[in-house]
Design a protein around this motif. Structure first.
Motif, PDB file in Angstrom:
ATOM      1  N   MET A 107      22.251 -16.318 -17.154  1.00 30.65           N
ATOM      2  CA  MET A 107      22.012 -17.754 -16.977  1.00 30.65           C
ATOM      3  C   MET A 107      23.004 -18.663 -17.672  1.00 30.65           C
ATOM      4  SD  MET A 107      17.979 -17.711 -17.406  1.00 30.65           S
ATOM      5  CE  MET A 107      17.155 -16.194 -17.056  1.00 30.65           C
ATOM      6  N   GLY A 108      23.803 -18.093 -18.533  1.00 34.00           N
ATOM      7  CA  GLY A 108      24.754 -18.897 -19.297  1.00 34.00           C
ATOM      8  C   GLY A 108      24.145 -19.348 -20.614  1.00 34.00           C
ATOM      9  N   PRO A 109      24.984 -19.601 -21.601  1.00 34.92           N
ATOM     10  CA  PRO A 109      24.497 -19.982 -22.929  1.00 34.92           C
ATOM     11  C   PRO A 109      23.646 -21.251 -22.938  1.00 34.92           C
ATOM     12  CG  PRO A 109      26.802 -19.354 -23.040  1.00 34.92           C
ATOM     13  CD  PRO A 109      26.436 -19.417 -21.586  1.00 34.92           C
ATOM     14  N   GLU A 110      24.004 -22.238 -22.137  1.00 34.52           N
ATOM     15  CA  GLU A 110      23.262 -23.499 -22.142  1.00 34.52           C
ATOM     16  C   GLU A 110      21.824 -23.310 -21.653  1.00 34.52           C
ATOM     17  OE1 GLU A 110      23.390 -27.786 -19.909  1.00 34.52           O
ATOM     18  OE2 GLU A 110      25.300 -26.921 -20.528  1.00 34.52           O
ATOM     19  N   MET A 111      21.640 -22.618 -20.540  1.00 28.67           N
ATOM     20  CA  MET A 111      20.293 -22.379 -20.032  1.00 28.67           C
ATOM     21  C   MET A 111      19.510 -21.463 -20.974  1.00 28.67           C
ATOM     22  SD  MET A 111      17.844 -22.874 -17.979  1.00 28.67           S
ATOM     23  CE  MET A 111      18.403 -23.593 -16.470  1.00 28.67           C
ATOM     24  N   ALA A 112      20.171 -20.469 -21.535  1.00 26.33           N
ATOM     25  CA  ALA A 112      19.495 -19.579 -22.486  1.00 26.33           C
ATOM     26  C   ALA A 112      18.995 -20.364 -23.693  1.00 26.33           C
ATOM     27  CB  ALA A 112      20.433 -18.455 -22.918  1.00 26.33           C
ATOM     28  N   ALA A 113      19.753 -21.352 -24.132  1.00 25.97           N
ATOM     29  CA  ALA A 113      19.321 -22.188 -25.251  1.00 25.97           C
ATOM     30  C   ALA A 113      18.052 -22.958 -24.893  1.00 25.97           C
ATOM     31  CB  ALA A 113      20.433 -23.150 -25.656  1.00 25.97           C
ATOM     32  N   HIS A 114      17.966 -23.457 -23.671  1.00 26.36           N
ATOM     33  CA  HIS A 114      16.749 -24.144 -23.222  1.00 26.36           C
ATOM     34  C   HIS A 114      15.559 -23.184 -23.212  1.00 26.36           C
ATOM     35  CE1 HIS A 114      18.603 -27.933 -22.228  1.00 26.36           C
ATOM     36  NE2 HIS A 114      19.486 -27.342 -21.445  1.00 26.36           N
ATOM     37  N   LEU A 115      15.808 -21.943 -22.829  1.00 25.68           N
ATOM     38  CA  LEU A 115      14.726 -20.956 -22.766  1.00 25.68           C
ATOM     39  C   LEU A 115      14.164 -20.630 -24.148  1.00 25.68           C
ATOM     40  CD1 LEU A 115      16.152 -18.609 -20.006  1.00 25.68           C
ATOM     41  CD2 LEU A 115      14.192 -20.151 -19.818  1.00 25.68           C
ATOM     42  N   LEU A 116      14.962 -20.843 -25.197  1.00 25.08           N
ATOM     43  CA  LEU A 116      14.466 -20.622 -26.555  1.00 25.08           C
ATOM     44  C   LEU A 116      13.350 -21.609 -26.908  1.00 25.08           C
ATOM     45  CD1 LEU A 116      17.756 -19.879 -28.515  1.00 25.08           C
ATOM     46  CD2 LEU A 116      15.982 -18.250 -27.805  1.00 25.08           C
ATOM     47  N   SER A 117      13.252 -22.690 -26.148  1.00 27.82           N
ATOM     48  CA  SER A 117      12.173 -23.660 -26.350  1.00 27.82           C
ATOM     49  C   SER A 117      11.039 -23.456 -25.344  1.00 27.82           C
ATOM     50  CB  SER A 117      12.721 -25.084 -26.206  1.00 27.82           C
ATOM     51  OG  SER A 117      13.657 -25.344 -27.210  1.00 27.82           O
ATOM     52  N   ALA A 118      11.140 -22.425 -24.532  1.00 35.86           N
ATOM     53  CA  ALA A 118      10.140 -22.185 -23.486  1.00 35.86           C
ATOM     54  C   ALA A 118       9.525 -20.793 -23.601  1.00 35.86           C
ATOM     55  CB  ALA A 118      10.788 -22.365 -22.111  1.00 35.86           C
ATOM     56  N   GLY A 119       9.456 -20.272 -24.822  1.00 37.96           N
ATOM     57  CA  GLY A 119       8.787 -18.994 -25.021  1.00 37.96           C
ATOM     58  C   GLY A 119       9.689 -17.820 -25.319  1.00 37.96           C
ATOM     59  N   CYS A 120      10.977 -17.950 -25.089  1.00 36.35           N
ATOM     60  CA  CYS A 120      11.891 -16.843 -25.384  1.00 36.35           C
ATOM     61  C   CYS A 120      12.215 -16.833 -26.876  1.00 36.35           C
ATOM     62  CB  CYS A 120      13.182 -16.983 -24.593  1.00 36.35           C
ATOM     63  SG  CYS A 120      12.944 -16.751 -22.821  1.00 36.35           S
ATOM     64  N   ASN A 121      12.404 -15.633 -27.406  1.00 39.49           N
ATOM     65  CA  ASN A 121      12.743 -15.510 -28.828  1.00 39.49           C
ATOM     66  C   ASN A 121      13.907 -14.540 -29.037  1.00 39.49           C
ATOM     67  OD1 ASN A 121      11.279 -13.200 -28.141  1.00 39.49           O
ATOM     68  ND2 ASN A 121      10.509 -12.937 -30.220  1.00 39.49           N
ATOM     69  N   ASP A 122      14.653 -14.261 -27.981  1.00 38.37           N
ATOM     70  CA  ASP A 122      15.745 -13.300 -28.063  1.00 38.37           C
ATOM     71  C   ASP A 122      16.863 -13.740 -27.132  1.00 38.37           C
ATOM     72  OD1 ASP A 122      17.364 -11.073 -28.240  1.00 38.37           O
ATOM     73  OD2 ASP A 122      15.933  -9.685 -27.371  1.00 38.37           O
ATOM     74  N   MET A 123      18.088 -13.752 -27.637  1.00 37.04           N
ATOM     75  CA  MET A 123      19.244 -14.117 -26.819  1.00 37.04           C
ATOM     76  C   MET A 123      20.010 -12.893 -26.313  1.00 37.04           C
ATOM     77  SD  MET A 123      20.111 -17.420 -26.364  1.00 37.04           S
ATOM     78  CE  MET A 123      21.882 -17.559 -26.457  1.00 37.04           C
ATOM     79  N   GLY A 124      19.538 -11.708 -26.621  1.00 36.59           N
ATOM     80  CA  GLY A 124      20.291 -10.526 -26.230  1.00 36.59           C
ATOM     81  C   GLY A 124      21.423 -10.290 -27.205  1.00 36.59           C
ATOM     82  N   GLY A 125      22.473  -9.676 -26.757  1.00 33.06           N
ATOM     83  CA  GLY A 125      23.570  -9.337 -27.655  1.00 33.06           C
ATOM     84  C   GLY A 125      24.893  -9.910 -27.202  1.00 33.06           C
ATOM     85  N   VAL A 126      25.872  -9.726 -28.046  1.00 36.24           N
ATOM     86  CA  VAL A 126      27.230 -10.152 -27.699  1.00 36.24           C
ATOM     87  C   VAL A 126      27.832  -9.096 -26.774  1.00 36.24           C
ATOM     88  CG1 VAL A 126      27.535 -11.442 -29.826  1.00 36.24           C
ATOM     89  CG2 VAL A 126      28.243  -9.073 -29.744  1.00 36.24           C
ATOM     90  N   LEU A 127      28.725  -9.523 -25.954  1.00 39.19           N
ATOM     91  CA  LEU A 127      29.387  -8.608 -25.030  1.00 39.19           C
ATOM     92  C   LEU A 127      30.888  -8.776 -25.140  1.00 39.19           C
ATOM     93  CD1 LEU A 127      27.292  -9.083 -21.781  1.00 39.19           C
ATOM     94  CD2 LEU A 127      27.185  -7.181 -23.361  1.00 39.19           C
ATOM     95  N   MET A 128      31.568  -7.744 -24.758  1.00 39.13           N
ATOM     96  CA  MET A 128      33.016  -7.796 -24.704  1.00 39.13           C
ATOM     97  C   MET A 128      33.449  -7.264 -23.346  1.00 39.13           C
ATOM     98  SD  MET A 128      35.753  -5.786 -27.054  1.00 39.13           S
ATOM     99  CE  MET A 128      35.709  -6.798 -28.498  1.00 39.13           C
ATOM    100  N   ASN A 129      33.998  -8.131 -22.531  1.00 43.03           N
ATOM    101  CA  ASN A 129      34.529  -7.750 -21.232  1.00 43.03           C
ATOM    102  C   ASN A 129      33.466  -7.122 -20.319  1.00 43.03           C
ATOM    103  OD1 ASN A 129      36.538  -7.685 -19.338  1.00 43.03           O
ATOM    104  ND2 ASN A 129      37.264  -5.664 -19.943  1.00 43.03           N
ATOM    105  N   GLU A 130      32.300  -7.740 -20.241  1.00 40.88           N
ATOM    106  CA  GLU A 130      31.241  -7.275 -19.349  1.00 40.88           C
ATOM    107  C   GLU A 130      31.651  -7.608 -17.923  1.00 40.88           C
ATOM    108  OE1 GLU A 130      27.668  -7.122 -17.002  1.00 40.88           O
ATOM    109  OE2 GLU A 130      28.910  -8.866 -17.245  1.00 40.88           O
ATOM    110  N   SER A 131      31.501  -6.669 -17.011  1.00 44.67           N
ATOM    111  CA  SER A 131      31.979  -6.922 -15.655  1.00 44.67           C
ATOM    112  C   SER A 131      30.907  -6.806 -14.574  1.00 44.67           C
ATOM    113  CB  SER A 131      33.117  -5.951 -15.330  1.00 44.67           C
ATOM    114  OG  SER A 131      32.662  -4.610 -15.433  1.00 44.67           O
ATOM    115  N   ILE A 132      29.782  -6.179 -14.830  1.00 40.05           N
ATOM    116  CA  ILE A 132      28.775  -5.953 -13.796  1.00 40.05           C
ATOM    117  C   ILE A 132      28.191  -7.269 -13.290  1.00 40.05           C
ATOM    118  CG2 ILE A 132      26.530  -4.906 -13.301  1.00 40.05           C
ATOM    119  CD1 ILE A 132      27.297  -2.740 -15.375  1.00 40.05           C
TER     120      ILE A 132
END
Length: 96
Positions: free
Chosen positions: A26-51
């Motif tokens: 969803m992108g960092p901006e939308m994920a930040a909004h989700l932190l105010s809507a019940g989410c408590n985890d942003m996942g992890g950092v990635l390096m060169n993710e392609s899928i």
């Protein structure tokens, strides 16, 4: 946002304690909004993710630990490093 909030409300009582806001999808901006809507985890950092990008998404290429922390703090939350199973990682695990 509604799906994540409903998941927290419906599944929390059943023992689901962590709901992830996938910045990769969803992108960092939308994920930040989700932190105010019940989410408590942003996942992890990635390096060169392609899928995700190969599937047509415009996000998910790379996000450094510092950038992720900035997104989390800007959303008014406190970042916390965790293991895959939501445990406390050993000291010295994080590389900056």
């Amino acid at each position: 946002i509604l799906t994540h909030a409903a998941a927290r409300l419906a599944l929390g009582p059943a023992g689901l304690t962590n709901v992830q806001a996938s910045w990769v999808k969803m992108g960092p901006e939308m994920a930040a909004h989700l932190l105010s809507a019940g989410c408590n985890d942003m996942g992890g950092v990635l390096m060169n993710e392609s899928i995700t990008r190969a599937a047509g998404a415009s996000h998910g290429q790379e996000l450094s630990a510092g950038a992720m922390e900035a997104v989390i703090r800007a959303a008014g939350r406190t970042p916390r490093l965790r293991t895959t199973l939501y445990g406390q990682p050993p000291l010295g695990r994080r590389e900056t």
